[in-house]
Enzyme design. Structure first.
Site, mmCIF file in Angstrom:
data_model
loop_
_atom_site.group_PDB
_atom_site.id
_atom_site.type_symbol
_atom_site.label_atom_id
_atom_site.label_comp_id
_atom_site.label_asym_id
_atom_site.label_seq_id
_atom_site.Cartn_x
_atom_site.Cartn_y
_atom_site.Cartn_z
ATOM 1 N N LYS A 81 0.854 -0.872 0.325
ATOM 2 C CA LYS A 81 0.517 0.093 -0.092
ATOM 3 C C LYS A 81 1.015 1.313 -0.044
ATOM 4 O O LYS A 81 2.168 1.119 0.722
ATOM 5 C CB LYS A 81 -1.009 0.430 0.754
ATOM 6 C CG LYS A 81 -2.141 1.000 1.406
ATOM 7 C CD LYS A 81 -2.762 0.707 3.047
ATOM 8 C CE LYS A 81 -3.366 2.008 2.879
ATOM 9 N NZ LYS A 81 -4.221 1.673 4.014
ATOM 10 N N SER A 155 -9.652 1.415 3.107
ATOM 11 C CA SER A 155 -8.499 2.612 3.000
ATOM 12 C C SER A 155 -7.933 1.015 2.253
ATOM 13 O O SER A 155 -6.684 1.889 1.239
ATOM 14 C CB SER A 155 -7.599 3.521 3.395
ATOM 15 O OG SER A 155 -6.570 3.219 4.201
ATOM 16 N N SER A 179 -9.180 -1.092 7.727
ATOM 17 C CA SER A 179 -8.439 -0.309 5.954
ATOM 18 C C SER A 179 -7.727 -2.063 5.910
ATOM 19 O O SER A 179 -8.087 -1.496 4.822
ATOM 20 C CB SER A 179 -7.954 0.725 6.228
ATOM 21 O OG SER A 179 -8.971 1.319 6.592
#
Length: 457
Positions: A81, A155, A179
């Site tokens: 990420k 996220s 997330s």
């Protein structure tokens, strides 16, 4: 002969093929890079794709294997990420603007490289990881492989889309309010929210709320990534192979108090109850029980919004931030004075909410209250309306970030339209091994890893 391993193979299958000499890391990486590029127009999972660098890492992995090395992820392509530092690339965390390249790897990235993983790219995330949708002016819209007109969540939405779409077998995400677990639920994946402090961060993130954790299609693959990023020498992979024994599992659909109108979608509730039934059929005792959440949200907001303020201060072009981000950063400034009290209340919250584990071994709850929304569902909303809509969809995950304890999303089925749904297994402090054992046992009977989305690119 080298076999060019196809998309949707697992980490375990890739490692087995590498060990048997049926493929090479270069071949696996070429396939993953081709899938990343081919899917980008639809899924938009990646902020950065590392073609040359990844192939160089793959060549090095093949040389290491030829010299007798056999580290757990040697030669396996993965993604990370874009809130994690990777030397030579910017860490934009979903924001627009010209960020400097990171000079050193984050500790978890260093461990991945040490284990021989090939990092093919950095995945999309909304601005500063604030929302359960992965969209923004800096990169566009990241889409759900199962239904591209729906969000994969956030996220860690880019990491989830990359794994669910078969680009890579596993990816690293982060979880500050669900997330990892939320996008895992909405894309049919296993996602582990780790115990605070389990994966090295090189510094605290969002005042202790945020941890790093893996997303994968199988429990064993998630455990393999967790072993590497914690330097655990096979502890979690062993847990995935171990029977958990007969446990008392608490089922709770109660929504923690959020001062927001929320309700549990019937399709989600049915999926979670079906998961409980499957666990009962495996021999576990299921009891309905609710944790005493109290007003835990009052301690969450100072930590999360002050974290937004802190990160926004690092953004080089603040004028390009979403107005909602700027508003949250301003609220973080206002709430900074309550940060010390919020942290001081954590032990009392752990005692009160943790008392449920005097009566059950594991807690089973929904991961989200709704199926994945459509892309664009949050466009044009004010900050207040965004918060209300977000909380209504995702009220279940964030308390475990306040507590710092582990949880795992497991796929729980789909809606009638084929949208993935999830349930979370939650435990007390340092309970990852138990949760992994239960999740792996459940995977044996539910076989979620055999399902895959249709290719639309």
């Amino acid at each position: 002969m080298t076999v060019r391993t196809s998309a949707f193979t697992t980490v375990a299958e890739q490692v087995a093929a590498l060990e048997a000499g049926e493929t090479t890391s270069v071949a696996l990486t070429e396939t993953a890079l081709a899938e990343a590029h081919a899917s980008q127009a639809v899924l938009n999972a990646f902020r950065r794709i590392r073609d040359a660098e990844a192939l160089a890492e793959a060549e090095e992995a093949d040389r290491r294997r030829a010299h007798g090395e056999a580290t757990p992820l040697l030669g396996v392509p993965v993604a990370i990420k874009d809130d994690v530092d990777l030397a030579g690339l910017p860490t934009a965390f979903g924001c627009a603007g010209d960020f400097p390249n990171a000079e050193v790897d984050a500790p978890a990235v260093g461990l991945l490289k040490q284990a021989g993983a090939v990092i093919i790219g950095k995945t999309n995330t909304p601005e500063l990881g604030q929302w359960p949708f992965t969209e923004g002016p800096a990169f566009g819209v990241t889409r759900n492989p199962w239904h591209p007109d729906h969000t994969p969540g956030g996220s860690s939405g880019g990491s989830a889309a990359a794994v669910a779409g078969g680009v890579v077998a596993a990816a690293l995400g982060s979880d500050g309010a669900g997330s990892v677990r939320i996008p895992a639920a909405w894309t049919g994946l296993v996602g582990i929210k780790t115990q605070r402090g389990r994966v090295p961060l090189g510094g605290e993130l969002f005042h202790g709320l945020t941890v790093l954790g893996p997303l994968a299609r199988t429990v064993a693959d998630a455990a393999a990534l967790l072993d590497v990023t914690t330097a655990s020498d096979g502890v979690f992979r062993a847990a995935a192979r171990r029977e958990p024994g007969r446990l008392r599992i608490g089922l709770s659909t109660r929504i923690p108090f959020t001062a927001t109108r929320t309700s549990l979608d019937p399709a989600v509730e049915a999926a979670v109850r079906a998961t409980a039934e499957a666990l009962a059929n495996l021999g576990h005792e299921i009891v309905e029980i609710d944790p005493d959440y109290g007003l835990i949200g009052l301690t969450f907001l100072p930590r999360s919004l002050t974290g937004v303020r802190d990160w926004a201060a690092r953004v080089p072009e603040k004028a390009k931030l979403d107005p909602r981000t700027r508003g949250n950063a301003q609220q973080g400034t206002v709430l900074a004075g309550a940060l010390k009290l919020a942290r001081a209340l954590e032990p009392a919250l752990q005692r009160r909410i943790g008392s449920v584990f005097g009566r059950v071994d594991v807690l089973l709850t929904p991961t989200t209250a709704t199926p994945p929304p459509k892309t664009g569902a949050f466009d044009g909303l004010t900050g207040w309306r965004t918060d209300q809509t977000m909380i209504a969809a995702c009220p279940y995950a964030w308390p475990w970030n306040v507590l710092g304890w582990p949880g795992i999303n497991v796929p729980a089925g789909t809606t009638a339209e084929g949208l993935p749904l999830g349930a979370q297994l939650l435990g007390p402090s340092h309970a990852e091994e138990r949760l992994i054992s239960v999740a792996a046992q459940l995977e044996e009977v539910r076989r979620w890893h055999l399902r895959r989305p249709a290719r639309v690119w």
